[in-house]
Motif scaffolding. Structure first.
Motif, mmCIF file in Angstrom:
data_model
loop_
_atom_site.group_PDB
_atom_site.id
_atom_site.type_symbol
_atom_site.label_atom_id
_atom_site.label_comp_id
_atom_site.label_asym_id
_atom_site.label_seq_id
_atom_site.Cartn_x
_atom_site.Cartn_y
_atom_site.Cartn_z
ATOM 1 N N CYS A 285 0.835 -1.210 0.000
ATOM 2 C CA CYS A 285 0.000 0.000 0.000
ATOM 3 C C CYS A 285 0.866 1.254 0.000
ATOM 4 O O CYS A 285 0.603 2.217 -0.741
ATOM 5 N N GLU A 289 1.074 4.129 -2.862
ATOM 6 C CA GLU A 289 0.685 5.502 -2.512
ATOM 7 C C GLU A 289 1.785 6.489 -2.883
ATOM 8 O O GLU A 289 1.518 7.554 -3.454
ATOM 9 N N ARG A 290 3.025 6.147 -2.585
ATOM 10 C CA ARG A 290 4.137 7.057 -2.900
ATOM 11 C C ARG A 290 4.329 7.206 -4.395
ATOM 12 O O ARG A 290 4.849 8.218 -4.864
ATOM 13 N N GLN A 295 -4.791 1.984 -5.783
ATOM 14 C CA GLN A 295 -4.615 0.823 -4.919
ATOM 15 C C GLN A 295 -5.749 -0.176 -5.147
ATOM 16 O O GLN A 295 -6.634 -0.345 -4.320
#
Length: 747
Positions: A285, A289-290, A295
Motif C-alpha cells: 500500500c 501511494e508514494r 490501490q
C-alpha cells in the motif's frame, strides 16, 4: 597423490578387507581390493579435511574407474571400494554423530537397491546405516529430494536457488539493436532506409543471426524477425551467479527477482520504482501511494505477496535450520518448487515435499498441457513437416511435481487421453477422448521416464501405459489412430501380442538411474556416436506396462524409436537450461541419438524440440534455437560470466560445464552451430586476459574447457581455420603447463 582434493586419511587394504562386510559384492564388480579409484595400491584415500570436531569430506565418484563399457550395464551394481570405505570411515573411524550432505545431490541415494522400504541388501542403507542424515537440498527440486528421503533416510533443509536477472544485450548485440531501432523509426520511403537495412543485415550476418541472401528491404519480414529475436535475447531470464548459504539476497538481486516474479503473475506492468520500494521494505500500500498509483485489490495483494517474499529473501534461514536439525529438533515441512512460480517455497531452511501423487495431473495442468501439445504439433508442421505420427517425450519427476503434472498432461493430450479418477477424486487410470472431440489423429507417443519419475509416480507410470494400450486396442481406423497403426504393423512383423506391441513407457531397470550418455561424454572415451545410442537403449529399454514388473524390451524400443518423427522435452525452471546440466542431453539427446540410429544412417534425423515453460505462455523451440539462445544469453554474456567468476573456482567450473554440455548436444543431436564453439573459444581461451583469470581461479577446469573445444574440433563439430586451431592448441598447452606447475607446488 594425484587426487582432486586433500587426502585426510588412509585406509589400509588389510583394514578394508577385514572390515568390509560386503567385500565379495564389491570385488565382483571392481576386482580385488583396493581397486583403482582413490588408491595407491596399498591404501584407500579419504578426501577432505578435519576442523576440530567437523570432518568436511569429498564424496568419491560414483564409479566406473575409467572403464566406459561398464556404463552399458542395464541395471545398477555396487559402489567402488573407495565409496564404501568413505562412508565406513565417517561412521566408524571419525565416529560422526550426524552427517550433513551439503548441496544437491550426491550419489548415495542413487546406489542400487529397492525403490522404497530399503533393507539390508540395499546399498544406500548399507552405507548410511544408523547415521542421522541432514541434507541441504535445492528448494526447487522436490522430486529428487523425496528420493533422498526415501532412499537415504534424509531430513531435507531447503536452500535458495540462484538470483535471477534479465540477460540484456551486450557488445555488438546492443549496437545491432540500436541500428535496428533507428531503422524502424524512419518514416516510410526515407532515403536512408535502404542503406541502413543493408548495414543492419551485414551486422546480423556477422553475429550469425541472419543469412547474407537475399538482400533485405527496409520493411522486410526478416527485419521484423530479427527484432523479435533481439527482444527474446534481451528479456531472457538467466541465473546471476550462485546462491551463497549463510547470506541473504542483496537488494539489487531482490529487485530483479521480485520484478520477474511480478511479471510472471500479472499482465499489468508494475513500475520499477514500486518494486524497488517493496524490496527496500515498504508495504504494498505504501509503495503504491508514494508512486501515485491506484490501490486496486489485485495490485495490493500482489505487492503484499512480493513483500512477504522479500522479507524471507533478505535474511538467511539456512544456517539456523542446519543447526536446529543437528540439535535434533523438528524441521518444518514446506512445498518445493520454483520460487518464481510458487513463492510459498519461502522461507527456505525447511523440509521440502511435492504434491499428493493421487492428484496428478492437476486440472490446470491438463488444460495447459493440451495447449502446449498443440503448440508442439503446430511448430513441427510450421517447419515444413506434416503432422507427426510418432513422438518421443522425456518425462522427469521434478518437472511434473513443479508444474502439477504438466509434461505428463502433454503426453495424454497427444494420445487423445485423460486421467480416470475414482469416486474419491483419486487417480486410478486413463480413458480415451473420443476422436470427434479430439479433432485430429491420435499421436503415437514413446515415453522415456527418469528413474526419479518411475520411483515417485508409479500411478502415473501405469496411467500412461494404460492410455497407450487403450489407444492400441480402440476400434478406430489406423489413419485416425497412429498408435493402433504402428502397433498392428509391429505385431504383424514381430508376431508379438498386442499388449507387448503397445508398450510405450520405458525407463531404467528398477533401482537404476540415468542413461549414462552423459558419463560417456564426460569421459571422452567413445569413438562413434552410435556408442551413445547403445548406452541409452541398453539402459532405458525396460518397458512398464499396466501389470507386473518392468520387462526388458530392447528390440521393441529400437523398433518404436525407428518411427519417431520428433523428440521433445520441457524446460520448467528459469534457473536451469539445456546447457546448465548434463541430464538434458543424457535424456533428450540420448533418445534423439538412439532414434537416429534406429532409423538408419541414410534416414533423416528426427527433429528435437524444447518446450520452454519457464515463464508466461509456453514456447516451442528447436534444440538448435535453444542452444543458440542460451549461448548468447548466458555463456557469451558478460553479465552471466562475471557473476560466475565472482564465485572463484566454482564459477569457472560452471562455465566449463556449459561448454562440456554444449559438446554433449553436438554428440547426441548434431544441432549445435559451429559459431557457438568459435565464439566460446574467442571469449574464454583465445582472449589472453580471460584465459589468465580462468587459470588463476581454477587451473584444472580451464584446461578442461580448452580441451573440450579441441575435442569438438577433432570430432568435426566445428572446423576452425589453421591459425585459430594453432592458437587454441598453444593456449591449451599453456594452461596444461600452468596446471602442472600448480600440482607440483602442492606436491
Amino acid at each position: 597423490h594425484g587426487t582432486d582434493a586433500n587426502v585426510a586419511a588412509r585406509v589400509s587394504v588389510e583394514s578394508h578387507v577385514r572390515r568390509e562386510p560386503h567385500l565379495a559384492a564389491i570385488e565382483a564388480q571392481w576386482g580385488r581390493a583396493p581397486g583403482r579409484h582413490l588408491s595407491d595400491g596399498s591404501s584407500l584415500f579419504i578426501l577432505g579435511a578435519t576442523f576440530g570436531n567437523v570432518f568436511v569430506g569429498v564424496q568419491p565418484a560414483f564409479g566406473y574407474e575409467g572403464d566406459p563399457m561398464r556404463l552399458l550395464f542395464e541395471a545398477g551394481f555396487s559402489p567402488t571400494h573407495a565409496f564404501s570405505a568413505f562412508y565406513r570411515y565417517i561412521r566408524e573411524d571419525f565416529e560422526a554423530d550426524a552427517v550433513l550432505h551439503f548441496g544437491m545431490h550426491g550419489a548415495l541415494e542413487f546406489m542400487p537397491g529397492k525403490q522404497n522400504g530399503l533393507g539390508e541388501g540395499c546399498w544406500p542403507d548399507r552405507l548410511i546405516a544408523e547415521l542421522p542424515n541432514v541434507y541441504l537440498y535445492a528448494a526447487n527440486n522436490p522430486s529428487e529430494g523425496a528420493l533422498a528421503r526415501r532412499r537415504g533416510n534424509a531430513t531435507l533443509i531447503s536452500y535458495l536457488t540462484p538470483p535471477l536477472a534479465r540477460a540484456g544485450l551486450y557488445k555488438d548485440l546492443a549496437s545491432l539493436r540500436q541500428a535496428l531501432d533507428h531503422l524502424r523509426a524512419l518514416p516510410p520511403g526515407h532515403g536512408d532506409a535502404t542503406g541502413l537495412a543493408a548495414a543492419v543485415q551485414a551486422q546480423a550476418v556477422e553475429l550469425d543471426l541472419a543469412s547474407a541472401e537475399p538482400a533485405w528491404e527496409p520493411a522486410s519480414d526478416e527485419l521484423a524477425t530479427l527484432h523479435l529475436r533481439l527482444l527474446e535475447l534481451e528479456g531472457a531470464v538467466i541465473p546471476e551467479g550462485l546462491h551463497v548459504v549463510g547470506q541473504g539476497m542483496p537488494l539489487g538481486a531482490r529487485v530483479e527477482l521480485l520484478g520477474i516474479i511480478a511479471g510472471d503473475v500479472t499482465a499489468t506492468p508494475i513500475p520499477p520504482d514500486v518494486i524497488r520500494r517493496v524490496a527496500e521494505g515498504e508495504t504494498g500500500c505504501a509503495a503504491l501511494e508514494r508512486s501515485g498509483l491506484p490501490q486496486t485489490g489485485e495490485m495490493v495483494a500482489l505487492l503484499e505477496n512480493l513483500a512477504h517474499a522479500n522479507r524471507h529473501l533478505a535474511v538467511d534461514h539456512e544456517i539456523p535450520a542446519i543447526v536446529r536439525a543437528l540439535d535434533g529438533c523438528f524441521t518444518r515441512p514446506a512445498p518445493g518448487g520454483d520460487v518464481v512460480r510458487n513463492p510459498a517455497v519461502l522461507p527456505t531452511g525447511r523440509n521440502i515435499h511435492g504434491l499428493d501423487p493421487f492428484s496428478l495431473p492437476m486440472s490446470y495442468a491438463l488444460a495447459e498441457g493440451a495447449r502446449q501439445a498443440e503448440r508442439l504439433l503446430a511448430r513441427h508442421m510450421g517447419d515444413g513437416n506434416g503432422l507427426p505420427e510418432s513422438v518421443a517425450v522425456v518425462l522427469w519427476g521434478a518437472d511434473n511435481l513443479k508444474s502439477g503434472g504438466g509434461p505428463m498432461a502433454q503426453v495424454l493430450a497427444l494420445l487423445g487421453a485423460r486421467p480416470r479418477m475414482d469416486s474419491y477424486g483419486r487417480l486410478c487410470g486413463a480413458e480415451l477422448i473420443p476422436l470427434e472431440r479430439l479433432g485430429r489423429p491420435r499421436i503415437d507417443v514413446v515415453v522415456t521416464l527418469s528413474g526419479v519419475f518411475r520411483d515417485l509416480l508409479p500411478l502415473q507410470t501405469r496411467m500412461l501405459a494404460e492410455a497407450a494400450l487403450l489407444a492400441a486396442t480402440a476400434d478406430e481406423a489406423p489413419e485416425h489412430n497412429y498408435v493402433r497403426k504402428h502397433v498392428l504393423e509391429h505385431q504383424a512383423k514381430a508376431g508379438s501380442t498386442i499388449e507387448t506391441a503397445a508398450l510405450r513407457v520405458f525407463s531404467n531397470a528398477e533401482g537404476a538411474y540415468g542413461a549414462n550418455v552423459n558419463q560417456l561424454v564426460e569421459s571422452g572415451a567413445w569413438q562413434e556416436e552410435d556408442e551413445l545410442a547403445e548406452a541409452f537403449t541398453r539402459r532405458k529399454c525396460f518397458a512398464y506396462g499396466v501389470n507386473g514388473p518392468p520387462v526388458r524390451q530392447q528390440d521393441l524400443l529400437k523398433a518404436v524409436l525407428a518411427g519417431v518423427d520428433l523428440a521433445y522435452q520441457n524446460l520448467e525452471s528459469a534457473e536451469l537450461g539445456v546447457l546448465t546440466t548434463d541430464q538434458y542431453f543424457d535424456s533428450l539427446g540420448g533418445v534423439g541419438r538412439a532414434a537416429r540410429r534406429a532409423r538408419g544412417d541414410s534416414a533423416t534425423a528426427p527433429a528435437v524440440y524444447i518446450g520452454d515453460q519457464t515463464r508466461g505462455e509456453g514456447r516451442v523451440r528447436t534444440l538448435g534455437e535453444q542452444v543458440a539462445l542460451e549461448t548468447r544469453s548466458r555463456t557469451l554474456n558478460p553479465r552471466w560470466a562475471e557473476s560466475m567468476l565472482a564465485h572463484g573456482a566454482e564459477g569457472v567450473r560452471q562455465i566449463e560445464a556449459q561448454v562440456s554440455n554444449t559438446l554433449g548436444w553436438s554428440a547426441t543431436t548434431a544441432q549445435v552451430q559451429p559459431w557457438v564453439y568459435r565464439e566460446i573459444a574467442r571469449t574464454y581461451v583465445l582472449d589472453e586476459a580471460m584465459r589468465d583469470r580462468l587459470a588463476r581461479l581454477n587451473p584444472k577446469a580451464s584446461v578442461k574447457l580448452a580441451n573440450r573445444l579441441l575435442e569438438a574440433s577433432e570430432r568435426q563439430y566445428w572446423s576452425p581455420d589453421q591459425e585459430t586451431l594453432a592458437a587454441l592448441q598453444a593456449a591449451g598447452d599453456e594452461l596444461e603447463d600452468r596446471l602442472e606447475g600448480v600440482e607440483a607446488r602442492v606436491a
